[in-house]
Design a protein around this motif. Structure first.
Motif, PDB file in Angstrom:
ATOM      1  N   ARG A   1      -8.066  13.200  -9.075  1.00  0.00           N
ATOM      2  CA  ARG A   1      -9.498  13.007  -8.835  1.00  0.00           C
ATOM      3  C   ARG A   1      -9.788  11.672  -8.144  1.00  0.00           C
ATOM      4  O   ARG A   1     -10.729  11.575  -7.360  1.00  0.00           O
ATOM      5  N   PHE A   2      -9.012  10.649  -8.454  1.00  0.00           N
ATOM      6  CA  PHE A   2      -9.223   9.320  -7.896  1.00  0.00           C
ATOM      7  C   PHE A   2      -8.116   9.003  -6.888  1.00  0.00           C
ATOM      8  O   PHE A   2      -6.963   9.428  -7.064  1.00  0.00           O
ATOM      9  N   THR A   3      -8.477   8.229  -5.864  1.00  0.00           N
ATOM     10  CA  THR A   3      -7.512   7.784  -4.870  1.00  0.00           C
ATOM     11  C   THR A   3      -7.719   6.301  -4.598  1.00  0.00           C
ATOM     12  O   THR A   3      -8.835   5.883  -4.251  1.00  0.00           O
TER      13      THR A   3
ATOM     14  N   GLY B   1       0.811  -1.220   0.000  1.00  0.00           N
ATOM     15  CA  GLY B   1       0.000   0.000   0.000  1.00  0.00           C
ATOM     16  C   GLY B   1       0.838   1.261   0.000  1.00  0.00           C
ATOM     17  O   GLY B   1       0.302   2.362  -0.036  1.00  0.00           O
ATOM     18  N   GLY B   2       2.156   1.114   0.010  1.00  0.00           N
ATOM     19  CA  GLY B   2       3.016   2.278   0.112  1.00  0.00           C
ATOM     20  C   GLY B   2       3.228   3.033  -1.183  1.00  0.00           C
ATOM     21  O   GLY B   2       3.716   4.159  -1.177  1.00  0.00           O
ATOM     22  N   SER B   3       2.873   2.403  -2.301  1.00  0.00           N
ATOM     23  CA  SER B   3       3.058   3.048  -3.602  1.00  0.00           C
ATOM     24  C   SER B   3       1.783   2.937  -4.416  1.00  0.00           C
ATOM     25  O   SER B   3       1.120   1.890  -4.400  1.00  0.00           O
ATOM     26  N   THR B   4       1.490   4.011  -5.123  1.00  0.00           N
ATOM     27  CA  THR B   4       0.303   4.039  -5.978  1.00  0.00           C
ATOM     28  C   THR B   4       0.650   4.690  -7.307  1.00  0.00           C
ATOM     29  O   THR B   4       1.614   5.466  -7.408  1.00  0.00           O
ATOM     30  N   LYS B   5      -0.124   4.353  -8.309  1.00  0.00           N
ATOM     31  CA  LYS B   5       0.013   5.038  -9.579  1.00  0.00           C
ATOM     32  C   LYS B   5      -1.355   5.176 -10.222  1.00  0.00           C
ATOM     33  O   LYS B   5      -2.264   4.400  -9.939  1.00  0.00           O
TER      34      LYS B   5
ATOM     35  N   THR C   1      -9.648  -5.742   1.657  1.00  0.00           N
ATOM     36  CA  THR C   1     -10.433  -4.906   0.744  1.00  0.00           C
ATOM     37  C   THR C   1      -9.577  -3.777   0.185  1.00  0.00           C
ATOM     38  O   THR C   1      -8.723  -3.237   0.894  1.00  0.00           O
ATOM     39  N   VAL C   2      -9.822  -3.458  -1.067  1.00  0.00           N
ATOM     40  CA  VAL C   2      -9.189  -2.318  -1.720  1.00  0.00           C
ATOM     41  C   VAL C   2     -10.286  -1.357  -2.164  1.00  0.00           C
ATOM     42  O   VAL C   2     -11.380  -1.796  -2.546  1.00  0.00           O
ATOM     43  N   TYR C   3      -9.983  -0.077  -2.136  1.00  0.00           N
ATOM     44  CA  TYR C   3     -10.977   0.949  -2.449  1.00  0.00           C
ATOM     45  C   TYR C   3     -10.495   1.838  -3.594  1.00  0.00           C
ATOM     46  O   TYR C   3      -9.291   1.986  -3.818  1.00  0.00           O
ATOM     47  N   LEU C   4     -11.450   2.429  -4.267  1.00  0.00           N
ATOM     48  CA  LEU C   4     -11.164   3.477  -5.238  1.00  0.00           C
ATOM     49  C   LEU C   4     -12.132   4.620  -4.980  1.00  0.00           C
ATOM     50  O   LEU C   4     -13.329   4.497  -5.260  1.00  0.00           O
TER      51      LEU C   4
END
Length: 125
Positions: A67-69, A55-59, A78-81
């Motif tokens: 706008r999205f996270t 969870g430490g890196s996102t792209k 669970t993963v969220y958007l």
């Protein structure tokens, strides 16, 4: 049986927000990189966002940056958007997918092993 189940889609007006969830059953997500992909009518499935196994890196795709996270709660499996400032161009079926840790770096559908069935997001007034 390994399953990913998306939820949270629906109809929203332009400028509105939705939060999608991707819940896993039959396996734990903490080993996997997770991606959100979307497919609009008549278009190919495209990558929206990916998150590393820790969870430490996102792209993010350029079209959704700011706008999205994407986030994950490994304790809840669970993963969220979180999708804010939605635009009609965001209308699509949204899929979550899980892949080995290295799949985070390319965030492409070909690198993912497990897929959900999708949830429809419609942005319209």
């Amino acid at each position: 049986q390994l399953q990913l189940v998306e939820s949270g889609g629906g109809l929203v007006q332009p400028g509105g927000s939705l939060r999608l969830s991707c819940a896993a059953s039959g396996f734990t997500l903490d080993y996997y990189a997770i991606g959100w992909f979307r497919q609009a009518p008549g278009k190919e499935r495209e990558g929206v966002s990916c998150i590393s196994s820790s969870g430490g890196s996102t792209k993010y795709a350029d079209s959704v940056k700011g706008r999205f996270t994407i986030s994950r709660d490994n304790a809840k499996n669970t993963v969220y958007l979180q999708m804010n400032s939605l635009e009609p161009e965001d209308t699509a079926v949204y899929y979550c997918a899980a892949g080995p840790p290295g799949s985070y770096y390319y965030c492409r559908r070909g690198g993912m092993d497990y897929w959900g069935k999708g949830t429809l997001v419609t942005v319209s007034s």
